[in-house]
Design a protein around this motif. Structure first.
Motif, PDB file in Angstrom:
ATOM      1  N   ARG A 110       0.699  -1.309   0.102  1.00  0.00           N
ATOM      2  CA  ARG A 110       0.083   0.023  -0.039  1.00  0.00           C
ATOM      3  C   ARG A 110       0.960   1.127   0.273  1.00  0.00           C
ATOM      4  O   ARG A 110       0.519   2.132  -0.632  1.00  0.00           O
ATOM      5  N   SER A 113       2.589   1.609  -3.473  1.00  0.00           N
ATOM      6  CA  SER A 113       1.107   2.200  -4.600  1.00  0.00           C
ATOM      7  C   SER A 113       0.894   3.677  -4.299  1.00  0.00           C
ATOM      8  O   SER A 113       0.925   4.378  -5.156  1.00  0.00           O
ATOM      9  N   ARG A 117       1.875   6.985  -6.716  1.00  0.00           N
ATOM     10  CA  ARG A 117       0.704   7.804  -7.133  1.00  0.00           C
ATOM     11  C   ARG A 117       0.706   9.276  -6.829  1.00  0.00           C
ATOM     12  O   ARG A 117       0.414  10.153  -7.568  1.00  0.00           O
ATOM     13  N   PHE A 186      -5.453  -4.658  -5.562  1.00  0.00           N
ATOM     14  CA  PHE A 186      -4.196  -4.411  -6.527  1.00  0.00           C
ATOM     15  C   PHE A 186      -4.494  -5.005  -7.720  1.00  0.00           C
ATOM     16  O   PHE A 186      -5.070  -6.214  -7.780  1.00  0.00           O
ATOM     17  N   LEU A 208       3.186  -3.900 -10.461  1.00  0.00           N
ATOM     18  CA  LEU A 208       2.076  -3.365  -9.823  1.00  0.00           C
ATOM     19  C   LEU A 208       1.426  -2.496 -10.923  1.00  0.00           C
ATOM     20  O   LEU A 208       2.011  -1.607 -11.557  1.00  0.00           O
ATOM     21  N   SER A 210      -0.697   0.528 -12.764  1.00  0.00           N
ATOM     22  CA  SER A 210      -0.838   1.832 -12.501  1.00  0.00           C
ATOM     23  C   SER A 210      -0.919   2.355 -14.016  1.00  0.00           C
ATOM     24  O   SER A 210      -0.180   2.163 -14.818  1.00  0.00           O
TER      25      SER A 210
END
Length: 625
Positions: A110, A113, A117, A186, A208, A210
């Motif tokens: 978390r 991420s 972001r 995710f 991951l 995104s």
């Protein structure tokens, strides 16, 4: 990174001292060993996060003071708060990055991420050559704490994963993902086995997912297309305030937040965070720039304008690839009512956006040659056939759902819709083995829930199936409540959640839920089903005129939907309109010639006395026994 000592005594993965991360005091000298003084350390399992600034040397050479100042600002405003909020601790500053450890692997994910972001969102206004971007690697393994530092093979692996990560990306080892109980928040792209520098064995790693981060930019990763499902992505840009004398930005920002939250409940969309879109506030919008900087296929934009005692706003959905507006709408409401209707308007906007995105994606999928399809495209093709209600199309839909599952075995949606396929097969009288198909509804929905515990359709269809086919009403209610709690903007959760209350005599709740489903999806492919369930609940409520009206609406949209014809026939019998009921019965015989009332009686889900009365009315309408 420093290499680990030649002799260590590993501890259990669950072992930790009272101070958490600091285990220096566990060291002891062993003067009997040949080396004279070999230290023994406890080695607790930790998630190691290694972050590094991309092209730091070039950035410093170009603008040393500015780069360092911005990096410090990111540390204060983003990095440190994210680490503290996720219970992480920086154990090493490397000048152009840092090493942090976490007791929880989920916290580490978390945090990684969130960092990417927020940093991306803050740096997007900088010229591309001046932006600060991080590469991040995350791994789970026992580590050594000594002299206020962290050591070990696990740290080396995290550092190597960071070195191959793309700018703005997070590369995670499979070792870490295996120990996280719930990864549903995710999405990952399987990079396969990576051969990392100075490591004798390859490391299985994942990227991951995104917006704007592509597997092809991972150093050493195969360029072969991943089997992971490629979902369409969307950004909701800040709405512009067009009022000349007043500032209505408070309303616009709240409205945008509602849209983002509601869109995030739709699992077939990747939604960009609000922080990443804020740099586009009060700017002229260029679709090409949006696509490049946010990595999305669609974006939503709008204007808010106050005029006297009214607030007017417009919303439009744009396809980035073509720059064309694929949907637009205007709204006008009293200023005094604005907050009361804000949620209703947001729900309506979201459903229309979702409907147009799905339609555009279906068209996109149908244009692709079969060899280029991935799991999401197979799913879309299946859904296009699922609602045609001729048995040939219906059968082909099952094959496409199976191909979607083969393409991406971890993708939950094909399993959920396959469960729904079997549910419809039974409901329409096409099943030659009721027991086997009803078991498949539960098995396939379980497969979806195992892969994604937050899949609202899977939870709702299983709840509906347990009530409808097994009369396990308590479990059915519980599953549907979970679906609604997880995804309150999911129309399937509301409509399937409307069935069980009606079965057990709480038809008023069933009516309210079916009405909510219609509000969320008034024009979608499932509208005929929503209308039918509303009509069915009105029948069970004794409001037969409303049951007739909604059943007819359902048949208008889907004339081959047998359940709507049965509800209509029974409702017409209930109000004494026998000739009309017999006409509906003839239509039912044409679309489902194999249907028998006696077979249906054994599986009618309505509690008594409603069950027997319904069966009796079907017979009175003229359906064959």
């Amino acid at each position: 990174m420093k290499s680990e000592p030649t002799s260590v005594t590993p501890s259990s993965p669950n072992t930790a001292n009272e101070s958490g991360a600091r285990l220096v005091g566990a060291a002891e000298q062993d003067f009997d060993s040949p080396a004279g003084a070999i230290l023994k350390f406890e080695r607790p399992f930790r998630a190691v996060l290694v972050a590094d600034v991309v092209s730091y040397t070039r950035l410093m050479e170009a603008a040393e003071v500015e780069t360092h100042s911005r990096y410090r600002a990111l540390r204060v405003s983003v990095i440190d708060p994210a680490l503290i909020g996720r219970r992480g601790e920086i154990v090493k500053n490397t000048g152009d990055g840092f090493v942090a450890v976490f007791e929880s692997p989920l916290d580490a994910l978390r945090c990684a991420s969130e960092l990417q972001r927020e940093v991306t969102g803050l740096e997007i206004l900088q010229p591309p050559e001046r932006r600060i971007a991080f590469r991040i690697g995350v791994h789970w393994e026992p580590v050594i704490f000594d002299l206020n530092d962290v050591y070990g093979h696990g740290v080396n692996i995290a550092a190597r994963l960071q070195s191959v990560a793309p700018a703005g990306g997070v590369v995670v080892s499979s070792a870490l993902l295996l120990v996280v109980a719930d990864l549903s928040e995710f999405k990952f792209d399987d990079l396969g086995e990576l051969h990392l520098k100075n490591l004798s064995r390859p490391v299985h790693a994942f990227l991951l997912l995104s917006p704007g981060v592509d597997r092809r930019t991972v150093i050493g990763a195969s360029t072969k297309s991943s089997r992971r499902t490629k979902l369409p992505s969307i950004a909701v840009l800040p709405f512009a305030n067009s009022s000349s004398e007043v500032d209505d930005s408070y309303f616009a920002e709240g409205f945008v937040e509602d849209i983002i939250v509601s869109l995030s409940n739709i699992q077939e969309l990747l939604v960009v965070s609000r922080g990443s879109t804020m740099p586009f506030r009060q700017r002229e919008i260029d679709p090409v720039e949006i696509g490049e900087k946010l990595g999305v296929r669609y974006y939503v934009s709008g204007h808010v304008r106050r005029s006297g005692k009214r607030v007017r706003f417009s919303v439009e959905l744009v396809d980035v690839a073509t720059g064309s507006v694929v949907w637009a709408e205007k709204y006008d409401t009293d200023l005094a009512d604005v907050f009361e209707v804000q949620d209703d308007i947001a729900i309506g906007v979201v459903e229309k956006i979702a409907a147009y995105v799905r339609r555009a994606e279906i068209k996109r999928a149908l244009r692709k040659p079969p060899k280029s399809l991935n799991a999401y495209d197979y799913l879309l093709r299946a859904l296009e056939l699922l609602y045609k209600f001729d048995f040939a199309s219906f059968s082909r839909a099952k094959g496409l759902l199976e191909k979607a599952s083969e393409e991406d075995p971890e993708y939950a949606a094909p399993y959920a819709f396959a469960a729904k396929w079997h549910n419809f097969k039974i409901a329409e009288g096409w099943s030659s083995d009721f027991d086997a198909d009803s078991v498949e509804v539960i098995r396939l929905s379980n497969c979806a829930i195992e892969r994604d515990p937050h899949n609202a359709l899977a939870l709702a269809i299983q709840g509906h199936g347990k009530s409808m086919f097994f009369r396990d009403y308590d479990s059915g209610l519980d599953l549907c409540e979970r679906a609604l709690a997880i995804s309150p903007s999911n129309s399937w959760a509301w409509v399937f959640g409307s069935g069980t209350p009606g079965f057990i005599g709480d038809a008023s709740t069933g009516i309210a839920r079916a009405e909510r489903a219609i509000r969320l999806s008034p024009l979608g492919q499932q509208a005929f089903f929503n209308f039918c369930l509303l009509g069915q609940n009105h029948y069970l409520n004794g409001t037969f005129d409303d049951a007739i009206r909604w059943s007819k609406k359902s048949l208008t949209l889907s004339p081959r939907f047998g359940n709507a014809a049965r509800v209509l026939a029974a409702s017409l019998v209930a109000v004494g309109r026998l000739e009309e009921a017999q006409q509906v019965s003839l239509h039912h015989k044409n679309i489902l010639p194999g249907f028998r009332v006696s077979d249906y009686a054994r599986r009618c889900p309505f509690k008594e006395p409603q069950g027997s009365l319904y069966v009796e009315r079907l017979g009175a309408a003229g359906l064959p026994d």
